[in-house]
Design an enzyme around this catalytic site. Structure first.
Site, PDB file in Angstrom:
ATOM      1  N   PHE A 139       1.739  -4.152  -6.055  1.00 36.17           N
ATOM      2  CA  PHE A 139       1.819  -3.760  -7.464  1.00 36.17           C
ATOM      3  C   PHE A 139       0.599  -4.273  -8.227  1.00 36.17           C
ATOM      4  O   PHE A 139       0.242  -5.450  -8.143  1.00 36.17           O
ATOM      5  CB  PHE A 139       3.098  -4.327  -8.085  1.00 36.17           C
ATOM      6  CG  PHE A 139       3.264  -4.002  -9.542  1.00 36.17           C
ATOM      7  CD1 PHE A 139       3.366  -2.682  -9.968  1.00 36.17           C
ATOM      8  CD2 PHE A 139       3.325  -5.013 -10.488  1.00 36.17           C
ATOM      9  CE1 PHE A 139       3.527  -2.377 -11.310  1.00 36.17           C
ATOM     10  CE2 PHE A 139       3.487  -4.718 -11.838  1.00 36.17           C
ATOM     11  CZ  PHE A 139       3.577  -3.394 -12.246  1.00 36.17           C
ATOM     12  N   GLU A 140      -0.069  -3.374  -8.937  1.00 42.17           N
ATOM     13  CA  GLU A 140      -1.225  -3.747  -9.771  1.00 42.17           C
ATOM     14  C   GLU A 140      -0.847  -3.411 -11.213  1.00 42.17           C
ATOM     15  O   GLU A 140      -0.825  -2.239 -11.603  1.00 42.17           O
ATOM     16  CB  GLU A 140      -2.476  -2.989  -9.310  1.00 42.17           C
ATOM     17  CG  GLU A 140      -3.658  -3.064 -10.254  1.00 42.17           C
ATOM     18  CD  GLU A 140      -4.003  -4.486 -10.699  1.00 42.17           C
ATOM     19  OE1 GLU A 140      -3.714  -4.808 -11.881  1.00 42.17           O
ATOM     20  OE2 GLU A 140      -4.545  -5.258  -9.890  1.00 42.17           O
ATOM     21  N   PRO A 141      -0.495  -4.433 -12.020  1.00 42.02           N
ATOM     22  CA  PRO A 141       0.048  -4.149 -13.352  1.00 42.02           C
ATOM     23  C   PRO A 141      -0.911  -3.414 -14.287  1.00 42.02           C
ATOM     24  O   PRO A 141      -0.467  -2.834 -15.278  1.00 42.02           O
ATOM     25  CB  PRO A 141       0.395  -5.539 -13.906  1.00 42.02           C
ATOM     26  CG  PRO A 141      -0.293  -6.523 -13.035  1.00 42.02           C
ATOM     27  CD  PRO A 141      -0.508  -5.864 -11.704  1.00 42.02           C
ATOM     28  N   ARG A 142      -2.219  -3.404 -13.970  1.00 45.91           N
ATOM     29  CA  ARG A 142      -3.178  -2.781 -14.878  1.00 45.91           C
ATOM     30  C   ARG A 142      -3.575  -1.369 -14.449  1.00 45.91           C
ATOM     31  O   ARG A 142      -4.356  -0.705 -15.116  1.00 45.91           O
ATOM     32  CB  ARG A 142      -4.454  -3.636 -14.945  1.00 45.91           C
ATOM     33  CG  ARG A 142      -4.213  -5.075 -15.363  1.00 45.91           C
ATOM     34  CD  ARG A 142      -5.442  -5.935 -15.049  1.00 45.91           C
ATOM     35  NE  ARG A 142      -5.740  -5.933 -13.603  1.00 45.91           N
ATOM     36  CZ  ARG A 142      -6.902  -6.290 -13.065  1.00 45.91           C
ATOM     37  NH1 ARG A 142      -7.897  -6.692 -13.830  1.00 45.91           N
ATOM     38  NH2 ARG A 142      -7.068  -6.255 -11.750  1.00 45.91           N
ATOM     39  N   ASP A 195       0.434   2.878 -10.874  1.00 45.46           N
ATOM     40  CA  ASP A 195       1.608   2.019 -10.967  1.00 45.46           C
ATOM     41  C   ASP A 195       2.327   2.221 -12.299  1.00 45.46           C
ATOM     42  O   ASP A 195       3.549   2.309 -12.368  1.00 45.46           O
ATOM     43  CB  ASP A 195       1.186   0.545 -10.816  1.00 45.46           C
ATOM     44  CG  ASP A 195       0.299   0.321  -9.599  1.00 45.46           C
ATOM     45  OD1 ASP A 195      -0.708   1.048  -9.459  1.00 45.46           O
ATOM     46  OD2 ASP A 195       0.602  -0.568  -8.788  1.00 45.46           O
TER      47      ASP A 195
END
Ligand code: ZN
Length: 477
Positions: free
Chosen positions: A240-243, A247
């Site tokens: 997971f890449e919050p930026r 995603d």
């Protein structure tokens, strides 16, 4: 669709038909990767004038380049596609124009077109980062990675993507990229030609119905592609890449499919991979229109092998490396990367030694058994030539057979690379050589006293081959 339709229901038959008919829809003005915004604007305008396509001006890049959305179809299910948010990842942009050709044609596939466009509405934003494309670089003109800007929304392209996604509340999203050609599909020597991802929307990588739809559609696309590129499909890492956009767009409720065009031996400009993009997007539209992806499973998705970073341009196996009074046996890898030139409309290659040691967990696009071969630095020919023109008298292969990888030239040509097959060195220049990690790869490999191979700027030459193929050598001033 009727059972007697030429386009068939089975994805394999369908894909083969569309594969065979592809040339009729290929956009001929795009035929290499370094096309620019100026090259696609006439196409955008032309397709935008078609009665079945709406052209929407969405905004401008930081340097004032127009960004458009093209809209086709009238179905309830909205499908949003965006390409080239990374400026040097153009493969899918080419395929989008092929698809516009397909959807504006009038021929034997009319039933298929109607079937798709009555059930879905397609929104395509080609080249979301035109400033990056101008420089053939990943980042925007002001230096950020747009795919780490989904929360801050500083880049105009990011703002457009977020606004369009929200306005449409798109059902499906296609995030179209290119990845490094150095990935392979699982622990195999097969380069990843296409990688997919149903991006995670949380740290736990949970599966909700939104993500499950992405996974099922990807399972179907994988099955279709196996007919064309068996063993060359992988999944991109789902950390997971919050930026990142993929995603977040998944999180915002749009079933998101990341498509990464990778590497394929013999397809440096990715024209075959572009065709595969065309095919997989067309099958996606058809499958979304008919909800046929529902018959596929999360397990099928999870069975697709993961991307592994294991490819080098070339690997020599079991080469002997002398060092002081020792001799070591090891593997040696070189990797050639691209350097932009002429306003990023062209490139040359620079090849360095990319790894030394036990490379049993790596593979080369080219593999050489170097058992019994000793590696040494490539040599510089002792005579000096006045100009590049004087090199016409030189037989490069005979020099290579003596272990030379460079010649001295008094008056060097402009630039940093040459099409002459040996490196050129100025009066005060030095050729980097020797089997050291990170160094430009200029080597000679000996069997006894005889040269078997030379490596010039990372290009491997079997000196017994009649016509050695050196992509380009370098100039050292
Ligand atoms: Zn990318």
């Amino acid at each position: 669709m009727s059972s007697e339709s030429r386009d068939g229901d089975d994805p394999g038959t369908f894909a083969r038909t569309m594969y065979d008919d592809y040339e009729a829809y290929r956009e001929p003005s795009l035929n290499h990767r370094r096309f620019k915004h100026d090259d696609i604007m006439p196409l955008v305008k032309k397709f935008g004038e078609h009665p079945d396509i709406d052209l929407i001006h969405e905004g401008e890049s930081a340097e004032g380049r127009d960004i458009y959305r093209l809209k086709m179809g009238s179905g309830d299910t909205s499908v949003l596609l965006w390409s080239q948010m990374h400026g040097n990842e153009p493969t899918a942009t080419m395929a989008l124009f092929d698809l516009f050709h397909f959807f504006t044609a009038d021929d034997v596939h009319n039933d298929l077109r109607s079937e798709i466009l009555e059930n879905i509405t397609i929104h395509a934003i080609p080249m979301l980062n035109p400033d990056g494309a101008q420089r053939y670089q990943r980042r925007t003109a002001f230096g950020i990675d747009m795919n780490r800007d989904a929360l801050q929304l500083q880049s105009p392209g990011s703002q457009i993507l977020k606004r369009v996604r929200d306005d449409l509340d798109a059902d499906f999203g296609f995030n179209l990229h290119d990845q490094s050609i150095r990935y392979s599909a699982g622990d195999t020597p097969n380069s990843t030609i296409i990688a997919f991802l149903a991006p995670a929307y949380d740290e736990e990588r949970s599966i909700n119905p939104v993500r499950e739809r992405s996974m099922k559609l990807i399972a179907r696309l994988d099955e279709m592609l196996q007919d064309f590129i068996p063993g060359h499909v992988a999944t991109f890492s789902d950390t997971f890449e919050p930026r990142a956009f993929g995603d977040n767009i998944q999180k915002w409720g749009t079933s998101t499919i990341l498509v990464e065009s990778g590497g394929m031996k013999g397809d440096p400009e990715k024209q075959y991979i572009r065709k595969l993009n065309y095919l997989l997007l067309l099958e996606s539209f058809r499958s979304i229109a008919g909800t046929t992806y529902e018959s596929h499973t999360v397990e099928q998705y999870e069975d697709i092998p993961p991307n592994r970073f294991r490819l080098h341009s070339a690997i020599f196996r079991n080469v002997t490396m002398p060092f002081k009074e020792h001799e070591f046996e090891l593997d040696l890898a070189v990797n050639r990367s691209e350097v932009n030139i002429n306003g990023a409309t062209d490139f040359y290659k620079r090849g360095t030694i990319s790894e030394v040691g036990d490379l049993s967990t790596f593979d080369g696009y080219e593999e050489f058994d170097a058992s019994g071969l000793r590696v040494d630095s490539g040599k510089v020919y002792p005579d000096t030539f006045a100009t590049e023109d004087d090199l016409a008298a030189v037989d490069p292969v005979s020099l290579m057979r003596d272990g030379y990888t460079a010649v001295r030239v008094e008056e060097l040509p402009e630039g940093r690379h040459t099409d002459f097959p040996l490196n050129l060195i100025g009066p005060r220049g030095r050729q980097p050589a020797g089997p050291k990690m990170g160094r430009v790869a200029n080597l000679a490999l000996y069997r006894g006293d005889e040269v078997a191979y030379v490596v010039i700027n990372g290009f491997v030459v079997d000196v017994m081959e009649p016509v050695p193929d050196v992509g380009n050598a370098l100039i050292f001033r």
